[in-house]
Design an enzyme around this catalytic site. Structure first.
Site, PDB file in Angstrom:
ATOM      1  N   CYS A 196    -120.551  76.562 106.368  1.00  0.00           N
ATOM      2  CA  CYS A 196    -121.770  76.078 105.902  1.00  0.00           C
ATOM      3  C   CYS A 196    -122.955  76.508 106.720  1.00  0.00           C
ATOM      4  CB  CYS A 196    -121.839  74.426 105.446  1.00  0.00           C
ATOM      5  SG  CYS A 196    -123.554  73.689 105.117  1.00  0.00           S
ATOM      6  N   HIS A 229    -125.773  70.232 100.948  1.00  0.00           N
ATOM      7  CA  HIS A 229    -126.592  71.318 101.303  1.00  0.00           C
ATOM      8  C   HIS A 229    -126.893  72.328 100.273  1.00  0.00           C
ATOM      9  CE1 HIS A 229    -125.748  69.817 105.739  1.00  0.00           C
ATOM     10  NE2 HIS A 229    -126.815  69.304 105.288  1.00  0.00           N
ATOM     11  N   TYR A 256    -121.310  76.877  89.077  1.00  0.00           N
ATOM     12  CA  TYR A 256    -122.264  75.610  88.627  1.00  0.00           C
ATOM     13  C   TYR A 256    -123.630  76.155  88.449  1.00  0.00           C
ATOM     14  CZ  TYR A 256    -123.422  71.023  88.583  1.00  0.00           C
ATOM     15  OH  TYR A 256    -123.985  69.702  88.283  1.00  0.00           O
ATOM     16  N   CYS A 332    -109.601  55.985  73.511  1.00  0.00           N
ATOM     17  CA  CYS A 332    -108.815  55.099  74.408  1.00  0.00           C
ATOM     18  C   CYS A 332    -109.674  53.638  74.527  1.00  0.00           C
ATOM     19  CB  CYS A 332    -108.052  55.064  75.600  1.00  0.00           C
ATOM     20  SG  CYS A 332    -108.969  56.234  76.796  1.00  0.00           S
ATOM     21  N   HIS A 777    -109.395  57.100  81.544  1.00  0.00           N
ATOM     22  CA  HIS A 777    -108.360  56.517  80.574  1.00  0.00           C
ATOM     23  C   HIS A 777    -108.749  54.961  80.547  1.00  0.00           C
ATOM     24  CE1 HIS A 777    -105.220  56.391  77.495  1.00  0.00           C
ATOM     25  NE2 HIS A 777    -104.452  55.573  78.511  1.00  0.00           N
TER      26      HIS A 777
END
Length: 817
Positions: A196, A229, A256, A332, A777
């Site tokens: 990083c 960051h 992403y 569920c 769940h």
């Protein structure tokens, strides 16, 4: 008995072939959860295409005169390896996909069936097979065969409305991918050795695809991950896409989109990587993908195995009240809530005891009737004859019921995982709307809360009451009893350093500390005191004004971190089997205590001192409106708090939400018209007619529209939340209630609540596994005949170690004295 060919000819005109748009119910009985797998199979009316179980088809024939039904039966085939049924153990194959109902996902159970189909003629139940049809006249053979084929080929309504699979890995193409602008900064990224650029972390690294910056990812809910960051870089630059280094292979990578807040696809990924010197075809995977991390979290021994009691062989249970419910993808949350509600006597008596009346009053299409569908769910749960296969029960599939209760809801109509607490409140709201007459089972949970606000400057008090159904119990993390233990500190240190093998050590929170956090006074700053006509400090204390027959407690495990990232508190709470809340009973106004005067602050004047219109802070009004409050209520909140800011206005709103004129137009002092004098003619006649058509009087419709500024949708919600008040109205011929026409000398009675001793015993709890309510769940544990039983979808077993300390929703019933 008449020849079957002649019988078919006599009913041929009633046999239809399904057309596009016809609703075909071939998987579930319209009056119960019977299915083709149930004993007796399913009978599908060849005219209406409604399905009925063996116990209800005769009733449908008697009521409608229909005689021809397609009888469908399915028998489950034996599995090659089916020796793990009902044990509570996780799937033998380790999950490799973040999915349910898909090969490689969680709890994959693909059943194989042998199917038998024939026509049955009522009332004698004469059977006609495909071989029998071959010997009949062409006209009969063609019509009946086409109808049979059409029914079997049609998409079942239940399956159309309820997708059977959930795939958490499905990703959409990013809207930024096609035209992503990349900076020509000459930056080249090496194939390994990344760090990083801000904090030197070497794991969970993301390269921004616009400028090539390599930065660490988000901090996870448990303290591991990165230092945010990469996210901070997006907030500064608005560069939207980033790729996770270490996941790049010739087949793809984790991409992403910070702008879209989701994992996405980038069809131009090879080109985008090549811009920074990365050859996608030569890269090898060195880090776990986000999917693998999520699967690992969901498999934590600390929750999944403990809550499902996977460490021991559990004894399967069968019989009345012990029917499992199949997981319809991610249902569920519904299964767990309904299993608990099935055990509450009020719901049983409402939807089961008067079985004949419910069926007789059912509409022509019972699949769209709330009362009938809830009856069906209760009926099957209590009376269904369970069919077992090598020790494993089939369970019931609540497809039609789920489709009905979720219809029109932005979340419950989908196949995504949902919050069990939100669904419980949604279902209670539907019960309220559908119980305008007769017993209302939701009263079992309804209680009154008293809020006492004391102005610290004048020591004068104000009392308000509101209706609630759930107690939300805070979790004071600073009260953990094991925060000083070396084990907990060491585990936290290892997680912060990114050690994924660190053991799970939970913070142990005393239940008494949670109750103390609930009952301690809350400090209100910037409170507008009508006693001193200024902003000051006040304290608010919450108490029970009534104790319900059944008490629901929600542990507030889900919260937000400082960066507004949702997280789940991993805690263990020693929730007791018995509970005495008598000390939290409201006392009302104390002897000698003075109340805050109900007066408004000085009128706000325009510069020429004429009362023309209130000079209001438009920004504050807008902020309140954005929170969902009615415009007129927001204007009054700002006016009556003297333009003193959002906090004071919000306090006013919270204290006046139950006022009958909460949403009525703001009227200035000295004006000729007063609140509540809006003439009926100013209301929309169309809106009035719509509400009247729902079974309410014109007077009640008028009251609802006046209370909601003539907005139809809000008026409908308002009228269903004020049923008790409306039912007490004595409507006169003049179109106004007697109370209104006489000046309203007596206030309408409050909501109908039950009251009694505040002593309770635990009889059920619902637990959640996973990192948020949107994934994971749910299972529930219910105490039946002094034995705890675990309901894990269709698996029902005797519980050996009920994890009472890890629950999310707890259900108590009053102890009879």
């Amino acid at each position: 008995m008449a020849d079957v060919g002649e019988v078919l000819m006599s009913v041929l005109s009633t046999i239809r072939v399904p057309k596009p748009g016809d609703r075909v119910h071939k998987d579930e009985c319209a009056l119960s959860f019977s299915s083709p797998e149930s004993e007796g199979g399913l009978y599908v009316c060849m005219n209406s295409f409604l399905g009925f179980g063996s116990q209800y088809v005769d009733r449908h024939h008697a009521r409608t005169g229909q005689r021809a039904y397609l009888h469908i039966t399915r028998t489950r085939k034996a599995k090659d390896d089916d020796n793990n049924s009902g044990s509570g153990h996780p799937p033998k194959k380790k999950p490799t996909r973040l999915a349910i109902g898909i090969e490689g996902g969680f709890d994959v159970e693909q059943e194989q069936y042998e199917e038998d189909v024939k026509v049955v003629i009522l009332p004698d139940r004469q059977e006609v097979t495909s071989d029998d049809l071959a010997t009949m006249s062409d006209v009969v053979k063609e019509r009946v065969s086409l109808s049979m084929a059409g029914i079997m080929a049609a998409d079942s309504v239940s399956h159309t409305l309820q997708v059977q699979q959930w795939d958490g890995e499905v990703r959409q193409e990013s809207r930024h991918a096609a035209d992503l602008k990349q900076l020509d900064n000459g930056l080249k990224i090496p194939p390994s050795g990344w760090r990083c650029e801000v904090c030197d972390l070497q794991e969970n690294l993301w390269m921004n695809l616009t400028d090539g910056k390599v930065l660490c990812g988000r901090r996870y809910f448990d303290g591991s991950g990165g230092n945010n960051h990469a996210l901070l870089h997006f907030q500064e630059t608005a560069y939207p896409l980033a790729v996770k280094l270490g996941t790049i292979t010739p087949d793809g990578a984790d991409v992403y989109s910070y702008d879209e807040d989701d994992m996405v696809l980038d069809s131009k990924l090879p080109e985008h990587l090549a811009h920074f010197g990365i050859d996608m075809m030569t890269m090898e995977k060195t880090e776990r993908t986000m999917t693998e991390l999520e699967i690992a979290v969901n498999q934590r021994v600390g929750e999944w195995e403990v809550i499902q009691e996977s460490g021991t062989t559990l004894r399967p249970l069968f019989g009345p009240g012990l029917t499992g419910m199949k997981n319809l993808g991610n249902s569920c949350y519904l299964n767990s809530v309904m299993q608990v509600l099935f055990t509450v006597p009020d719901f049983q008596s409402k939807y089961v005891s008067n079985i004949d009346k419910i069926i007789d009053e059912a509409p022509s299409d019972p699949s769209q009737d709330f009362k009938t569908q809830v009856f069906g769910s209760h009926c099957c749960h209590i009376w269904l004859f369970l069919f077992c296969f090598q020790g494993d029960q089939i369970g019931i599939a609540p497809r039609m019921f789920k489709a009905l209760v979720g219809r029109g809801h932005p979340e419950f109509s989908t196949n995504r995982q949902q919050d069990a607490q939100e669904f419980l409140l949604h279902f209670i709201n539907m019960v309220e709307r559908n119980c305008r007459s007769g017993p209302n089972p939701s009263e079992a949970f309804r209680f009154l809360v008293e809020e006492r606000i004391v102005c610290q400057q004048s020591q004068k008090a104000k009392y308000t009451q509101r209706v609630d159904y759930i107690v939300q119990l805070p979790v004071p993390m600073d009260q953990a009893t094991n925060t000083g233990e070396r084990e907990l500190q060491e585990a936290e240190r290892r997680r912060e350093e990114g050690d994924t093998t660190a053991p799970t050590v939970r913070a142990q929170i005393p239940f008494t500390a949670c109750m103390a956090a609930l009952s301690e006074p809350e400090v209100l700053t910037d409170f507008w005191s009508s006693a001193v006509q200024a902003k000051t400090t006040a304290t608010k204390t919450t108490r029970f004004a009534s104790f319900p027959d059944h008490l629901v407690i929600q542990i507030k495990k889900f919260t937000f971190g400082l960066d507004w990232v949702p997280k789940k508190l991993d805690v263990s709470i020693d929730v007791p089997d018995t509970l005495d809340l008598s000390a939290l009973c409201a006392t009302g106004q104390q002897p000698g205590e003075e109340l805050l005067p109900e007066v408004a602050p000085p009128p706000l004047m325009t510069p020429d001192v004429e009362v023309k219109a209130p000079v209001l802070d438009d920004s504050t009004v807008s902020q309140l409106c954005e929170m969902g409050f009615p415009l007129e209520a927001c204007r009054k909140a700002v006016y009556y708090t003297g333009n003193t800011g959002i906090d004071a206005a919000m306090n006013w709103i919270m204290g006046h939400m139950d006022d009958p004129d909460f949403s009525a137009p703001l009227v200035l002092p000295g004006c000729s018209s007063g609140a509540g004098t809006t003439p009926t003619e100013s209301l929309s006649e169309e809106h009035l007619a719509t509400i009247v058509s729902m079974g309410f009087s014109r007077d009640q419709a008028t009251k609802a529209l006046r209370a909601t500024s003539n907005v139809l949708d809000r008026a409908v919600d308002w009228i269903f939340s004020h049923l008790d008040d409306l039912e007490s109205m004595d409507v006169s011929e003049g179109g106004r209630s007697a109370a209104e026409s006489e000046g309203g000398r007596e206030p309408p009675p409050g909501p109908r609540v039950r009251d009694g001793p505040g002593k309770y015993e635990l009889f059920a709890f619902i637990s959640h596994m996973g990192t948020s309510t949107m994934c994971g769940h749910y299972v529930c544990h219910i105490k039946k005949d002094q034995q705890w039983v675990i309901f894990n979808d269709q698996k029902v077993c005797a519980s050996e170690k009920p994890p009472k300390d890890l629950g999310y929703l707890y259900f108590y019933r009053r102890v009879a004295e």
